[in-house]
Design a protein around this motif. Structure first.
Motif, short mmCIF file in Angstrom:
data_model
loop_
_atom_site.label_atom_id
_atom_site.label_comp_id
_atom_site.label_asym_id
_atom_site.label_seq_id
_atom_site.Cartn_x
_atom_site.Cartn_y
_atom_site.Cartn_z
N UNK A 121 -13.68 -4.47 -73.93
CA UNK A 121 -14.69 -3.50 -73.26
C UNK A 121 -16.13 -3.91 -73.45
N UNK A 122 -16.47 -4.92 -74.33
CA UNK A 122 -17.82 -5.18 -74.26
C UNK A 122 -18.06 -6.29 -73.41
N UNK A 123 -17.13 -7.06 -73.30
CA UNK A 123 -17.21 -8.21 -72.10
C UNK A 123 -17.31 -7.39 -70.91
N UNK A 124 -16.53 -6.48 -70.45
CA UNK A 124 -16.22 -5.80 -69.22
C UNK A 124 -17.66 -5.04 -68.99
N UNK A 125 -18.33 -4.52 -70.09
CA UNK A 125 -19.55 -3.71 -69.72
C UNK A 125 -20.64 -4.84 -69.49
N UNK A 126 -20.62 -6.03 -69.90
CA UNK A 126 -21.68 -7.09 -69.26
C UNK A 126 -21.66 -7.66 -68.07
N UNK A 127 -20.30 -7.44 -67.55
CA UNK A 127 -19.98 -7.91 -66.10
C UNK A 127 -20.88 -7.62 -65.26
N UNK A 128 -20.97 -6.09 -65.02
CA UNK A 128 -21.87 -5.76 -63.79
C UNK A 128 -23.36 -6.61 -63.77
N UNK A 129 -23.87 -6.74 -64.66
CA UNK A 129 -25.27 -7.32 -64.81
C UNK A 129 -24.93 -8.84 -64.61
N UNK A 130 -23.80 -9.49 -65.11
CA UNK A 130 -23.85 -10.98 -64.87
C UNK A 130 -23.54 -11.10 -63.39
N UNK A 131 -22.67 -10.54 -62.69
CA UNK A 131 -22.38 -10.38 -61.47
C UNK A 131 -23.48 -10.19 -60.38
N UNK A 132 -24.22 -9.07 -60.86
CA UNK A 132 -25.29 -8.81 -59.60
C UNK A 132 -26.25 -9.82 -60.09
N UNK A 168 -13.27 -11.11 -58.77
CA UNK A 168 -14.54 -11.60 -58.77
C UNK A 168 -14.89 -11.10 -57.37
N UNK A 169 -16.28 -10.76 -57.00
CA UNK A 169 -16.74 -10.13 -55.83
C UNK A 169 -16.46 -10.83 -54.69
N UNK A 170 -16.22 -10.53 -53.53
CA UNK A 170 -16.20 -11.28 -52.38
C UNK A 170 -17.28 -12.36 -52.24
N UNK A 171 -18.48 -11.83 -52.37
CA UNK A 171 -19.48 -12.64 -52.19
C UNK A 171 -19.61 -13.85 -53.34
N UNK A 172 -19.22 -13.78 -54.56
CA UNK A 172 -19.18 -14.77 -55.52
C UNK A 172 -18.01 -15.81 -55.21
N UNK A 173 -16.64 -14.77 -54.61
CA UNK A 173 -15.64 -15.81 -54.41
C UNK A 173 -15.94 -16.62 -53.49
N UNK A 180 -29.34 -18.93 -63.44
CA UNK A 180 -29.68 -17.44 -63.77
C UNK A 180 -30.25 -17.20 -65.04
N UNK A 181 -30.15 -18.47 -65.65
CA UNK A 181 -30.70 -18.54 -67.32
C UNK A 181 -30.18 -17.44 -67.99
N UNK A 182 -28.99 -17.08 -68.11
CA UNK A 182 -28.58 -16.29 -69.12
C UNK A 182 -28.64 -16.52 -70.47
N UNK A 183 -28.64 -15.44 -71.41
CA UNK A 183 -28.42 -15.93 -72.67
C UNK A 183 -27.18 -16.70 -73.00
N UNK A 184 -27.10 -16.90 -74.15
CA UNK A 184 -25.86 -17.63 -74.76
C UNK A 184 -24.48 -17.02 -74.43
N UNK A 185 -24.38 -15.97 -74.96
CA UNK A 185 -23.08 -15.09 -74.62
C UNK A 185 -22.88 -14.71 -73.12
#
Length: 82
Positions: free
Chosen positions: A58-69, A7-12, A26-31
């Motif tokens: 890998x599909x979850x990993x690819x979603x992580x940058x968007x989620x974290x940002x 987890x990024x330092x900012x979010x940590x 953040x109003x993310x979609x369900x997944x």
């Protein structure tokens, strides 16, 4: 595999309630909402989240940058980050 999520330092630095509120705002979609909550609030490894939602790790990993940002953006807007 039970690797600890990175987890990024900012979010940590967020308190549990702040992180939970940022995810809500953040109003993310369900997944993405499931991934964010399981990964950041419950500290579940990506491989385990992937198995739960029927995705590859890998599909979850690819979603992580968007989620974290997005979460850092929302947390900053809410005044949770310095």
């Amino acid at each position: 595999m039970n690797a600890r999520p990175r987890i990024s330092d900012a979010l940590e630095s967020l308190l549990y309630d702040e992180c939970e509120n940022a995810i809500k705002q953040a109003r993310f979609g369900q997944i993405d909402n499931i991934i964010a909550r399981r990964y950041l609030l419950e500290r579940v490894a990506q491989i385990d989240i992937a198995a739960e939602i029927g995705y590859t790790r890998s599909a979850v990993s690819r979603r992580m940058p968007y989620i974290m940002e997005r979460l850092e953006e929302v947390a900053g807007r809410l005044g949770y980050l310095d």
